[in-house]
Structure formats: C-alpha cells, structure tokens
Scaffold this active site. Structure first.
Site, short mmCIF file in Angstrom:
data_model
loop_
_atom_site.label_atom_id
_atom_site.label_comp_id
_atom_site.label_asym_id
_atom_site.label_seq_id
_atom_site.Cartn_x
_atom_site.Cartn_y
_atom_site.Cartn_z
N CYS A 74 19.14 16.72 17.84
CA CYS A 74 18.86 18.03 18.13
C CYS A 74 19.25 18.11 19.88
CB CYS A 74 17.44 18.44 17.99
SG CYS A 74 16.36 17.53 19.09
N TYR B 157 -6.15 -17.80 -9.81
CA TYR B 157 -6.46 -18.18 -8.38
C TYR B 157 -7.47 -17.47 -7.99
CZ TYR B 157 -2.79 -14.76 -7.18
OH TYR B 157 -2.09 -13.70 -6.99
N CYS C 100 18.08 13.31 22.17
CA CYS C 100 18.09 13.02 20.70
C CYS C 100 19.69 13.37 19.89
CB CYS C 100 17.06 14.13 20.12
SG CYS C 100 17.17 14.05 18.32
N LYS D 250 3.61 -17.62 5.92
CA LYS D 250 4.61 -17.52 5.04
C LYS D 250 5.66 -18.53 5.74
CE LYS D 250 4.36 -13.64 2.73
NZ LYS D 250 5.42 -12.61 2.67
N CYS E 90 11.99 11.85 20.82
CA CYS E 90 12.68 13.13 21.06
C CYS E 90 11.55 14.07 21.35
CB CYS E 90 13.29 13.61 19.70
SG CYS E 90 13.92 15.21 19.42
N LYS F 227 1.42 -20.30 -2.19
CA LYS F 227 1.51 -18.97 -2.51
C LYS F 227 2.81 -18.57 -3.68
CE LYS F 227 1.65 -14.39 -0.26
NZ LYS F 227 2.82 -13.65 -1.04
N ASP G 267 5.38 -16.74 -5.59
CA ASP G 267 6.28 -15.59 -5.66
C ASP G 267 6.35 -14.94 -6.81
OD1 ASP G 267 7.41 -13.63 -4.28
OD2 ASP G 267 9.28 -14.75 -3.79
N CYS H 154 13.34 20.02 16.28
CA CYS H 154 14.20 19.01 15.81
C CYS H 154 14.53 18.63 14.14
CB CYS H 154 14.05 17.49 16.66
SG CYS H 154 14.94 16.23 15.93
N GLU I 82 -3.59 -23.33 -0.60
CA GLU I 82 -3.04 -23.07 -1.93
C GLU I 82 -1.63 -22.80 -1.97
OE1 GLU I 82 -5.03 -20.31 -4.40
OE2 GLU I 82 -6.65 -21.07 -4.23
S1 IVH Z 1 -5.38 -14.54 -3.51
C1 IVH Z 1 -8.00 -11.26 -2.21
N1 IVH Z 1 -3.80 -16.57 -3.85
O1 IVH Z 1 -0.04 -12.66 -2.61
C2 IVH Z 1 -6.69 -11.95 -2.15
N2 IVH Z 1 -2.84 -14.59 -3.65
O2 IVH Z 1 0.81 -11.16 -0.49
C3 IVH Z 1 -6.26 -12.16 -3.66
N3 IVH Z 1 -0.34 -14.53 -4.28
O3 IVH Z 1 -1.41 -9.92 -3.80
C4 IVH Z 1 -4.96 -12.97 -3.65
N4 IVH Z 1 -0.20 -16.64 -4.52
O4 IVH Z 1 -0.13 -11.38 -5.73
C5 IVH Z 1 -4.00 -15.43 -3.66
N5 IVH Z 1 -2.76 -18.70 -4.37
C6 IVH Z 1 -2.68 -17.33 -4.12
C7 IVH Z 1 -1.45 -16.42 -4.24
C8 IVH Z 1 -1.76 -15.11 -4.13
C9 IVH Z 1 0.50 -15.66 -4.47
C10 IVH Z 1 -0.03 -13.18 -4.14
C11 IVH Z 1 -0.78 -12.01 -4.64
C12 IVH Z 1 -1.34 -11.27 -3.46
C13 IVH Z 1 -0.11 -11.51 -2.62
C14 IVH Z 1 -0.49 -11.00 -1.19
#
Ligand code: IVH
Length: 698
Positions: A424, A239, A421, A327, A439, A130, A132, A445, A128
């Site tokens: 110190c 989600y 260092c 990412k 150090c 991700k 932001d 220190c 899916e």
């Molecule tokens: S699943 C146990 N699905 O990304 C995992 N998270 O970097 C539950 N996020 O804290 C999260 N899109 O805020 C999931 N399709 C997606 C997401 C997603 C964005 C965020 C979420 C999470 C963070 C981690």
C-alpha cells in the site's frame, strides 16, 4: 425453558437424553438421504458435523441409550463426514520442543523450581524414542476395546475404531488386572520396510507414492474402507495414559511394564535418567542408532517419571510441564536464493521471504524460506542470487542457515529492506524492542485488511463456510466489505453477489444463510476472531474464562485501559500466562477508535454466548486468593496454577474482596493487612488440605 436440543449435555436427564438421541437419529438419517440419495444437502457440513458431535457426546455420557441403528455406527454417515467425532475425556496434549542441551537444562531447572526441589532432591526422567507417526487413544471398557480416536485438536478427535481393529499390535481385550475403564495412548506408525514395500506397490499400480512413513501411516489410517487399512500393516506403540477408573502405576516405568503385560509393544529403548549428562548421552546414543531402528523417529521424549509429580506439574495451554521432545538436527540442503519478497501479515508485520530454487530436503520439496526480519538478513548477510544452506526441522517453516560465501556471484549487492509497504506504500514503523517492521497502513492496507478478514472467517474463529480467501479478496476489491462487521451486512448486496461470475441464487442464499448461522458465537472465538496481536486461541480462551461475558470483557478492559492502577488492570495482568505484553496489545487494540467502531458494529449482529466454566466445583471456586511469604513445599507458580485450576483467582494485593490469604515463611505487610481486614488466613498446610494434593515427604 431451553429446547432439549439446545441444552448442555451435562444438564440432560435420562429421558431427555433418550429423546434427543431419537431426534438426532431421525435428523441425521434425513440429511444423509439428502446428501447421498439426492446429492443435494440442505444444511452445511459444519451443522451436520454438529449433529454428529452432539450424538456422539450424548452416547458417551449415556452409553445405555445408544440406539441399535445409531448414526454413529452407520457407514452412510461415515462416508459423508469421513469419521464420527469423539470427545476426549482427558485432553490429548502435544509436546513442547527442545533443540539443544541448553533447552533441556532449562526444562529440568524449571521443573525443579516449580516443585520447589532442593539441589540434591532426586528427579527421575524417563527418556524414550519419539516415534514419527500419529497419536491415538484407545479406550477399553470392562477390558474390551470400546472406541479408538485420533488426537484431532486435542479435545475432539475422529473415531477410527474400525481401522484400529485391523492393527494386530493392538490387543482387543485386556487381562483381568486391567481397570474397568482405561485409555491407552500411543503412536500408530508404519515400519520403514512396510513403507518401502507400499511405495513399490503404489508405483506398480500407478498410484500416488507417499513422501515418508508418517504420511503413509496417516493415509492408511484415514481410509473409510477398513480393508485398505488392514492391508497396510500398521503398528502401534503404547506410551501414555488417558482416563483410567483406578490408578495402577505410580510411574511411567511401572505403567510401561503394565502395558507390556497387557500385550502392547513399547517404544524401546527407554531409559531412566537422573541428570543432564545421562539425558544427553541417551540422546546421542539414540541419534547414532537411529538409522538401525526399523521405524522412523524424529527425536526423543523426556518425561518426569513420577505420576504424582506429573499431576503436580500440570500443563501450560496444550503441553504438559512434565515432558519435552528433544528433536534431532534438521535435515539440510544447498540451493540458490532467487529473490526476496516482503509478505504483509494481519498485524502489518513485513516478513521477508526467500524464493528458492526448489529442492528436496529430507523428502519434502522446499521452494520458500522465511528470513524472519531485516536484522536476520543483515546478520547472515543474505543476498539475492546467493547459494544458501536450507534446513527443515519437523513442521517448522524452512529456514536459511547460512550463505555459501565462496559461491557468491561477483556482482552481488547487499539487500535493501524496503522503507514502504510494498502493498500500500505506507511508511514502515518499528516499535522499541520489536525486531519487525510493520506497515502503518492498518485497514487502509489491502494486505492487512485481507489477512484480518481471512482470520476473522477462519476455522478457529467464525468458521464461515462459503466465504473463503478467494471470496474475501473479491468482495474487498469490489467494496462489498471492508471490515468484519460488513460481512454481516452482505445481504444488502444480494443482487450484486447473485449476478457475479460463478454465483447464482442458490449459492447466494446458502452464503447468507451460513453467515446468519454464525451470528451465534462463543466469547472465546469472538475474541480470537478479532485478530489481536499475541492473542491466539488459548489466550482468547483464558480471557473468556476470566471475563465470562462480552459485557464483562469490554467493561473491565475499558477500566484497565483508562487506569493502569485499577483493580481491572491488576486482574488482567494476573491472569496466568497473560502478563504486561499481551495486556498492552489487548488494551491498545480495544482502545483504538476504529476498532471500537468495528466491535460495536459487530455487536449489533451477534449473539455472543458467555464462556461456560467446566471446572469442578471446589471449595475455592470463584474465590480471590493472595499468596504471601515464602512457601516451603511448593513454588509460587505451582500454588497459583493449582488455585486457578480449581477455579479461584489469584491476586497480588490484599483488599476487602480477598477471600483467603495463604501465609508462607517470613510473610510481611500483606499478612498484617489481612488480619486487620478480618480475612481468612491459611497456613501452607491449611492450603494443601483445602485443595488436597499429594505432597512429597519433607
Ligand atoms: S508423550 C502429554 N511419548 O509426539 C504427552 N509422545 O510432538 C503425550 N510422540 O502428540 C505424548 N513419540 O503424537 C509421547 N514417546 C512418545 C512419543 C510421543 C511420539 C508424539 C505424540 C505427540 C507428539 C508431540
């Protein structure tokens, strides 16, 4: 007998819960008055937050006794602390990251290994976008929106119900087929179009503009006046699932379908993938269409589709084994590296840091970048005065990707890493296999001493208010404190503190009082506060959970330090996720004479509360289990993780103390020894029956 106000919430009777809610309402109202009416609080924010937290937690557990004018509903209270606290019934996890194809391959193979899959067993992964934004958990009780919370630290979030109610994407009621209790988790975000319009408006009114849609969404949600939130047009994608009274889907795909039926928007396009090639082509596709989506995304998320498999996979500290965020490539920019400085950290690490000509990288101004260590500088041949490419990936500290050699000045000279260092003057040292110079000055220190003390008083450790970095530096410089234990003797310097610039009787009294308040501490926080290398919050928790009390911790680690063939050493390195490296750092620290003195000195002042085990009682709670032979339906890691989750300890060797030996295929001497000692022997099937987990057909 313990006072009601000190009793564990789980131990309260109905009557006690009602009485305590009444007391809390009275106390909180009084403190609100002191704060708002008189502008003269008589308790610290932390203690006030504690009252609010207890109030919310009791209300969660005893919803029938919620008072009509409960402090959790009052605006006055909200103004002071911001938002009430909500403890999550199921922790809200975050995601571990993958940055390239290899990381994703590792992710898939570790899942297969953990589940003991054959190469031709099918593993469905749902991919899916991700989003932001900010994650939130929305709880429905009897199909009505009951409470909504931010993630917070994963265990306790902030109550944002009023703000959430203004988001039209979020249904206020659910249809009849929804469970009595269900928590929908997902992401609150701001569409790009709304973000641009908001910034335009902010500029017109001479107000602060937001760096990116994520910050704008966060700023819009954290509004005590929900009317402002309402005007910002926030949106929501569902989600994930939190607590639910009945399970209603056996896969993420089916769960998403239900969410859509109930009126939630989904973060599409999502795709079920069966192998690495399908996954990577999804990733590439989303990367390509990324700028056409109406919202910002910073990668894609892969999740094991089957909920049953998710449950088997469980989690590692704060992230699930069954999910990964992949990412997108970080944003890059070119700038000049002005000079290199060496920062000295809490454990003496000498970290080279580049001072850069400030530059905007993907909406954020960057003026420093970590250079990691000497080898990294040599490998990339980084020099002062070079033009360099900088990258920023999410929240990760900016890094220097490479030098633009064509633009290197003629008079440039290779960088020489200091032999001493810079703080110190002590010699630098480097252990075998360690990339970092350290150090050798230790507490002598000033940089290390300051960082150790700052860590000791930090939020996740002793959380001492009124004693921040500035005060620590000043007190250390003037010899009022040297080690953490000296903090608890600051009352001896009462007059000295009172007469300092910016201090008076009242602030000194407050400081002494807040230090006294912190003499009660839990074992995990105490261990974390010691600032031992490699021992962060979650490792400190694991240790506390295993040793329960400070006495047990010191006694057993001392035994382990003196004899690495002892049971105590074996127990230590067998704690899930600890292992030899962490054990070495821990034991070296505790065995060091000056650390022993500091700890003993601290123990005079502190009351360290034992760790409270929250696990359910199970047939194997507190038992010692040994696995031997090859398990057929599960991997050794899964079996070990399950045993620990149910409160048992796993050991590698059979002794009189062993309670159960689980025997897999081709078991050898351990099984024989168990029989000789008369220990309970379990087949793999007995083991699964004992902890009753669902297994795939084999
Ligand atoms: S699943 C146990 N699905 O990304 C995992 N998270 O970097 C539950 N996020 O804290 C999260 N899109 O805020 C999931 N399709 C997606 C997401 C997603 C964005 C965020 C979420 C999470 C963070 C981690």
């Amino acid at each position: 007998m313990a006072d009601i106000k000190d009793k564990n919430i789980n131990d309260l009777t109905d009557k006690q819960a009602r009485l305590d809610l009444a007391r809390l309402a009275m106390e909180i109202t009084y403190h609100d008055k002191c704060y708002h009416g008189n502008d003269a609080p008589v308790i610290t924010d932390a203690i006030y937050d504690g009252l609010q937290r207890r109030n919310s937690a009791i209300e969660e557990k005893f919803p029938n006794f919620i008072r009509k004018n409960s402090p959790s509903k009052k605006i006055g209270a909200a103004i002071k602390t911001g938002f009430g606290k909500v403890s999550h019934k199921k922790p809200m996890l975050s995601l571990a990251n993958a940055f390239n194809r290899d990381d994703v391959v590792d992710f898939l193979s570790s899942i297969r290994k953990f589940l003991n899959f054959n190469p031709n067993d099918n593993l469905e992964i749902i991919a899916e976008p991700k989003i932001d934004g900010l994650s939130a958990s929305i709880r429905y009780v009897n199909r009505k929106l009951h409470i909504a919370a931010t993630r917070g630290d994963g265990m306790i979030g902030e109550d944002i119900t009023n703000n959430i109610l203004t988001i039209s994407d979020i249904p206020k009621t659910l249809p009849d087929d929804a469970p009595d209790i269900v928590e929908i988790r997902g992401e609150i975000y701001m569409a790009r179009e709304d973000f641009l319009a908001l910034n335009k408006k902010q500029t017109e009114f001479g107000k602060k503009i937001f760096a990116n849609p994520r910050n704008a969404a966060a700023g819009s949600l954290r509004q005590l006046d929900a009317n402002i939130t309402a005007s910002r047009n926030l949106k929501f994608f569902g989600y994930a699932l939190g607590e639910t009274s009945i399970s209603f889907a056996n896969s993420i795909g089916a769960m998403r379908q239900k969410f859509a039926n109930w009126g939630f928007k989904l973060n599409n396009p999502a795709k079920i993938c069966h192998n690495i090639d399908e996954i990577i082509s999804y990733y590439n596709h989303i990367d390509q269409i990324r700028s056409d989506l109406p919202f910002d995304i910073d990668g894609v998320v892969y999740k094991v589709n089957s909920i049953n498999l998710q449950n088997r996979l469980g989690m590692i500290t704060k992230t699930p084994r069954w999910a990964k965020a992949h990412k997108f490539e970080a944003e890059q920019a070119e700038t000049t590296l002005n000079n290199i400085i060496i920062q000295v950290g809490r454990t003496g690490a000498m970290t080279p840091v580049a001072n850069l000509e400030a530059i905007n990288v993907g909406g954020v101004i960057v003026s420093r970048a970590s250079l990691h260590n000497e080898d990294e500088i040599i490998r990339k041949d980084i020099r002062e005065g070079d033009r360099v490419i900088i990258k920023r990936a999410g929240d990760v500290i900016p890094q220097v990707v490479e030098v633009v050699f064509s633009k290197r000045p003629d008079n440039s000279k290779a960088y020489i890493f200091p032999k001493n260092c810079p703080q110190c003057g002590a010699d630098r040292i480097r252990e075998d296999g360690d990339a970092i110079w350290r150090c050798s000055g230790d507490l002598a220190c000033p940089a290390q001493a300051i960082e150790k003390l700052k860590h000791f008083v930090s939020k996740a450790a002793f959380n001492m208010e009124g004693l921040g970095a500035k005060q620590i530096e000043a007190f250390l410089k003037d010899g009022l404190i040297k080690t953490p234990a000296d903090i608890f003797k600051l009352h001896d310097h009462y007059n000295n503190i009172c007469n300092r610039d910016g201090w008076g009787k009242k602030s000194t009294d407050n400081l002494i009082k807040s230090i006294e308040d912190k003499c009660d501490i839990t074992l995990d926080r105490f261990i974390y506060a010691l600032g031992i290398r490699h021992i962060g919050q979650s490792t400190a928790k694991l240790l506390a959970k295993n040793y329960i009390s400070i006495d047990g911790f010191l006694l057993k680690t001392n035994e382990a330090y003196n004899d690495i063939s002892s049971d105590a050493y074996e127990t230590l390195i067998n704690i899930d996720q600890i292992g030899a490296t962490v054990a070495k750092d821990l034991l070296n620290f505790l065995g060091e004479e000056h650390n022993k003195i500091v700890i003993n000195d601290l123990l005079i002042h502190l009351k360290i509360a034992p760790y409270i085990i929250k696990e359910l009682q199970s047939p194997i709670t507190g038992k010692i289990i040994v696995f031997t032979g090859t398990l057929q339906t599960t991997s050794r890691s899964e079996a070990k993780a399950k045993a620990e989750e149910f409160g048992a300890k796993v050991s590698n060797s059979v002794s009189k103390k062993t309670d159960y030996v689980v025997v897999g295929k081709d078991a050898g001497s351990k099984a024989k020894k168990a029989i000789n000692l008369g220990i309970n022997i379990l087949s793999e099937e007995d083991w699964h029956n004992l902890i009753s987990i669902d297994l795939p057909n084999i």
